[in-house]
Design a protein around this motif. Sequence first.
Motif, PDB file in Angstrom:
ATOM      1  N   ARG A   1       0.839  -1.202   0.000  1.00 23.58           N
ATOM      2  CA  ARG A   1       0.000   0.000   0.000  1.00 23.58           C
ATOM      3  C   ARG A   1       0.874   1.252   0.000  1.00 23.58           C
ATOM      4  O   ARG A   1       0.618   2.205  -0.734  1.00 23.58           O
ATOM      5  N   ALA A   2       1.929   1.226   0.802  1.00 21.28           N
ATOM      6  CA  ALA A   2       2.857   2.365   0.843  1.00 21.28           C
ATOM      7  C   ALA A   2       3.513   2.568  -0.520  1.00 21.28           C
ATOM      8  O   ALA A   2       3.672   3.710  -0.982  1.00 21.28           O
ATOM      9  N   SER A   3       3.868   1.482  -1.186  1.00 21.64           N
ATOM     10  CA  SER A   3       4.469   1.573  -2.526  1.00 21.64           C
ATOM     11  C   SER A   3       3.482   2.178  -3.518  1.00 21.64           C
ATOM     12  O   SER A   3       3.848   3.012  -4.355  1.00 21.64           O
ATOM     13  N   ALA A   4       2.229   1.740  -3.442  1.00 23.77           N
ATOM     14  CA  ALA A   4       1.206   2.253  -4.356  1.00 23.77           C
ATOM     15  C   ALA A   4       0.961   3.744  -4.110  1.00 23.77           C
ATOM     16  O   ALA A   4       0.826   4.518  -5.064  1.00 23.77           O
ATOM     17  N   LEU A   5       0.907   4.152  -2.854  1.00 24.80           N
ATOM     18  CA  LEU A   5       0.702   5.570  -2.545  1.00 24.80           C
ATOM     19  C   LEU A   5       1.881   6.421  -3.018  1.00 24.80           C
ATOM     20  O   LEU A   5       1.703   7.518  -3.551  1.00 24.80           O
ATOM     21  N   SER A   6       3.081   5.893  -2.851  1.00 25.83           N
ATOM     22  CA  SER A   6       4.272   6.593  -3.327  1.00 25.83           C
ATOM     23  C   SER A   6       4.228   6.733  -4.845  1.00 25.83           C
ATOM     24  O   SER A   6       4.546   7.794  -5.393  1.00 25.83           O
ATOM     25  N   LEU A   7       3.830   5.666  -5.525  1.00 21.03           N
ATOM     26  CA  LEU A   7       3.718   5.693  -6.977  1.00 21.03           C
ATOM     27  C   LEU A   7       2.684   6.727  -7.411  1.00 21.03           C
ATOM     28  O   LEU A   7       2.910   7.499  -8.355  1.00 21.03           O
ATOM     29  N   TYR A   8       1.561   6.790  -6.713  1.00 23.96           N
ATOM     30  CA  TYR A   8       0.520   7.782  -7.020  1.00 23.96           C
ATOM     31  C   TYR A   8       1.095   9.198  -6.913  1.00 23.96           C
ATOM     32  O   TYR A   8       0.900  10.027  -7.791  1.00 23.96           O
ATOM     33  N   ARG A   9       1.836   9.450  -5.824  1.00 27.99           N
ATOM     34  CA  ARG A   9       2.424  10.776  -5.634  1.00 27.99           C
ATOM     35  C   ARG A   9       3.401  11.118  -6.758  1.00 27.99           C
ATOM     36  O   ARG A   9       3.476  12.262  -7.210  1.00 27.99           O
ATOM     37  N   GLN A  10       4.153  10.110  -7.198  1.00 26.09           N
ATOM     38  CA  GLN A  10       5.093  10.338  -8.297  1.00 26.09           C
ATOM     39  C   GLN A  10       4.355  10.683  -9.595  1.00 26.09           C
ATOM     40  O   GLN A  10       4.816  11.525 -10.376  1.00 26.09           O
ATOM     41  N   PHE A  11       3.212  10.035  -9.818  1.00 25.22           N
ATOM     42  CA  PHE A  11       2.401  10.373 -10.996  1.00 25.22           C
ATOM     43  C   PHE A  11       1.881  11.802 -10.888  1.00 25.22           C
ATOM     44  O   PHE A  11       1.856  12.532 -11.886  1.00 25.22           O
ATOM     45  N   VAL A  12       1.473  12.207  -9.692  1.00 22.60           N
ATOM     46  CA  VAL A  12       0.989  13.578  -9.496  1.00 22.60           C
ATOM     47  C   VAL A  12       2.104  14.567  -9.828  1.00 22.60           C
ATOM     48  O   VAL A  12       1.895  15.539 -10.564  1.00 22.60           O
ATOM     49  N   ARG A  13       3.312  14.299  -9.323  1.00 24.23           N
ATOM     50  CA  ARG A  13       4.442  15.189  -9.610  1.00 24.23           C
ATOM     51  C   ARG A  13       4.759  15.220 -11.100  1.00 24.23           C
ATOM     52  O   ARG A  13       5.042  16.278 -11.665  1.00 24.23           O
ATOM     53  N   ALA A  14       4.733  14.055 -11.729  1.00 25.29           N
ATOM     54  CA  ALA A  14       5.040  13.968 -13.164  1.00 25.29           C
ATOM     55  C   ALA A  14       3.999  14.728 -13.977  1.00 25.29           C
ATOM     56  O   ALA A  14       4.332  15.345 -14.997  1.00 25.29           O
TER      57      ALA A  14
END
Length: 88
Positions: free
Chosen positions: A17-30
């Motif tokens: 879940r932490a990995s998925a949330l981190s990935l989501y944040r990276q998509f937001v930044r991108a």
Amino acid sequence: PPMPGSAAPSLKHFLLRASALSLYRQFVRASRLAPDVAARSSLMDEVRREFSARRDVADVTTVKYLVADGVTRLKQLKSMLEMQSSGF
């Protein structure tokens, strides 16, 4: 505390879940690299849709696959956005 009758998430689930949330944040930044407001909005709508559609996936193997696939897609997105911003 977990609700009665429900199992507490395992450590694997918690880490995924932490990995998925981190990935989501990276998509937001991108998405901030998109060339204009409409493109950013459209991109964020798509990211939200993709993550929401898979929100309830509980199988560890499936979640691992989805996170790995997301990392690949993020790399592709960043590459595409960088090419657009450089005028390629």
